[in-house]
Scaffold this active site. Structure first.
Site, PDB file in Angstrom:
ATOM      1  N   ASP A   1       0.846  -1.187   0.000  1.00  0.00           N
ATOM      2  CA  ASP A   1       0.000   0.000   0.000  1.00  0.00           C
ATOM      3  C   ASP A   1       0.888   1.247   0.000  1.00  0.00           C
ATOM      4  O   ASP A   1       1.878   1.324   0.731  1.00  0.00           O
ATOM      5  CB  ASP A   1      -0.923  -0.006   1.228  1.00  0.00           C
ATOM      6  CG  ASP A   1      -2.067   0.982   1.086  1.00  0.00           C
ATOM      7  OD1 ASP A   1      -3.224   0.542   0.960  1.00  0.00           O
ATOM      8  OD2 ASP A   1      -1.805   2.218   1.075  1.00  0.00           O
ATOM      9  N   ILE A   2       0.505   2.228  -0.801  1.00  0.00           N
ATOM     10  CA  ILE A   2       1.313   3.443  -0.943  1.00  0.00           C
ATOM     11  C   ILE A   2       1.271   4.298   0.323  1.00  0.00           C
ATOM     12  O   ILE A   2       2.167   5.105   0.564  1.00  0.00           O
ATOM     13  CB  ILE A   2       0.835   4.255  -2.182  1.00  0.00           C
ATOM     14  CG1 ILE A   2       1.928   5.145  -2.715  1.00  0.00           C
ATOM     15  CG2 ILE A   2      -0.429   5.046  -1.868  1.00  0.00           C
ATOM     16  CD1 ILE A   2       1.628   5.711  -4.099  1.00  0.00           C
TER      17      ILE A   2
ATOM     18  N   ASN B   1     -12.995  -3.205   2.352  1.00  0.00           N
ATOM     19  CA  ASN B   1     -13.997  -2.141   2.385  1.00  0.00           C
ATOM     20  C   ASN B   1     -14.894  -2.275   1.163  1.00  0.00           C
ATOM     21  O   ASN B   1     -14.431  -2.601   0.066  1.00  0.00           O
ATOM     22  CB  ASN B   1     -13.306  -0.773   2.385  1.00  0.00           C
ATOM     23  CG  ASN B   1     -12.471  -0.551   3.638  1.00  0.00           C
ATOM     24  OD1 ASN B   1     -12.871  -0.953   4.721  1.00  0.00           O
ATOM     25  ND2 ASN B   1     -11.322   0.071   3.486  1.00  0.00           N
TER      26      ASN B   1
ATOM     27  N   GLU C   1     -12.315   3.435  -1.249  1.00  0.00           N
ATOM     28  CA  GLU C   1     -11.906   4.585  -2.064  1.00  0.00           C
ATOM     29  C   GLU C   1     -11.508   4.181  -3.477  1.00  0.00           C
ATOM     30  O   GLU C   1     -11.654   4.975  -4.401  1.00  0.00           O
ATOM     31  CB  GLU C   1     -10.751   5.326  -1.383  1.00  0.00           C
ATOM     32  CG  GLU C   1     -11.209   6.071  -0.126  1.00  0.00           C
ATOM     33  CD  GLU C   1     -10.087   6.825   0.562  1.00  0.00           C
ATOM     34  OE1 GLU C   1      -8.927   6.678   0.154  1.00  0.00           O
ATOM     35  OE2 GLU C   1     -10.407   7.541   1.520  1.00  0.00           O
ATOM     36  N   VAL C   2     -10.966   2.980  -3.616  1.00  0.00           N
ATOM     37  CA  VAL C   2     -10.560   2.507  -4.950  1.00  0.00           C
ATOM     38  C   VAL C   2     -11.560   1.440  -5.399  1.00  0.00           C
ATOM     39  O   VAL C   2     -11.745   0.427  -4.715  1.00  0.00           O
ATOM     40  CB  VAL C   2      -9.123   1.948  -4.936  1.00  0.00           C
ATOM     41  CG1 VAL C   2      -8.772   1.376  -6.302  1.00  0.00           C
ATOM     42  CG2 VAL C   2      -8.128   3.038  -4.526  1.00  0.00           C
TER      43      VAL C   2
ATOM     44  N   HIS D   1     -10.211  -5.212  -3.414  1.00  0.00           N
ATOM     45  CA  HIS D   1      -8.884  -5.429  -2.819  1.00  0.00           C
ATOM     46  C   HIS D   1      -9.021  -5.828  -1.369  1.00  0.00           C
ATOM     47  O   HIS D   1      -9.932  -5.414  -0.670  1.00  0.00           O
ATOM     48  CB  HIS D   1      -8.001  -4.189  -2.966  1.00  0.00           C
ATOM     49  CG  HIS D   1      -8.616  -2.923  -2.448  1.00  0.00           C
ATOM     50  ND1 HIS D   1      -9.549  -2.196  -3.161  1.00  0.00           N
ATOM     51  CD2 HIS D   1      -8.453  -2.256  -1.287  1.00  0.00           C
ATOM     52  CE1 HIS D   1      -9.913  -1.134  -2.469  1.00  0.00           C
ATOM     53  NE2 HIS D   1      -9.284  -1.142  -1.330  1.00  0.00           N
TER      54      HIS D   1
ATOM     55  N   HIS E   1      -6.959  -5.767   2.180  1.00  0.00           N
ATOM     56  CA  HIS E   1      -5.824  -5.209   2.909  1.00  0.00           C
ATOM     57  C   HIS E   1      -5.289  -6.280   3.869  1.00  0.00           C
ATOM     58  O   HIS E   1      -6.067  -6.830   4.667  1.00  0.00           O
ATOM     59  CB  HIS E   1      -6.264  -4.015   3.764  1.00  0.00           C
ATOM     60  CG  HIS E   1      -6.816  -2.836   3.025  1.00  0.00           C
ATOM     61  ND1 HIS E   1      -6.091  -1.675   2.824  1.00  0.00           N
ATOM     62  CD2 HIS E   1      -8.043  -2.620   2.466  1.00  0.00           C
ATOM     63  CE1 HIS E   1      -6.847  -0.792   2.173  1.00  0.00           C
ATOM     64  NE2 HIS E   1      -8.037  -1.342   1.942  1.00  0.00           N
TER      65      HIS E   1
END
Ligand code: 5GP
Ligand code: ZN
Length: 114
Positions: free
Chosen positions: A30-31, A87, A95-96, A100, A102
């Site tokens: 993760d960025i 999420n 948000e994306v 995905h 995490h």
């Protein structure tokens, strides 16, 4: 998906710190990590969220969880513990818009889930 940032990461149009890749799954750091270990695990196929899953996706989602277990060991958090977060949608804080998972660990994460 033309405007999907994670599809662009899958296609290597945007660089990322890839930690695992196979034919249908990509894992990258993760960025903006929230813990010492924060890895995103995604199906390469564009699925906007969990809401898009069908029975056709059962094999890849099953493999994702086995892979998460392996990454947890590789990154040294299998014994200390970790959290998997998916999420979904606006209230879920997604948000994306590309499904995905995490993988978060490397520090005590507390009990807060909502
Ligand atoms: P969400 O809130 O949708 O569940 O999580 C999206 C995650 O993607 C966030 O933790 C965010 O830091 C991460 N992220 C967003 N854009 C990028 C990017 O371009 N590269 C990487 N590696 N992570 C990203
Ligand atoms: Zn996508």
């Amino acid at each position: 998906m033309d405007n999907c940032i994670f599809c662009k990461i899958v296609n290597k149009e945007i660089p990322s710190a890839i930690v695992f890749e196979n034919e249908d799954i990509l894992c990258f750091k993760d960025i903006n990590p929230v813990a010492p270990v924060h890895i995103l695990v995604i199906p390469k196929k564009h699925l906007t969220s969990l809401n898009d899953l069908t029975e056709d996706d059962m094999a890849v989602t099953g493999r994702i969880f086995v892979l998460i277990k392996q990454l947890a060991a590789e990154f040294g958090v299998a014994e200390s513990g970790y959290r998997i977060v998916v999420n979904c949608g606006p209230d879920g804080g997604q948000e994306v818009g590309h499904l995905h998972y995490h993988l978060i660990g490397g520090k005590p994460l507390g009990k807060k889930i909502g």
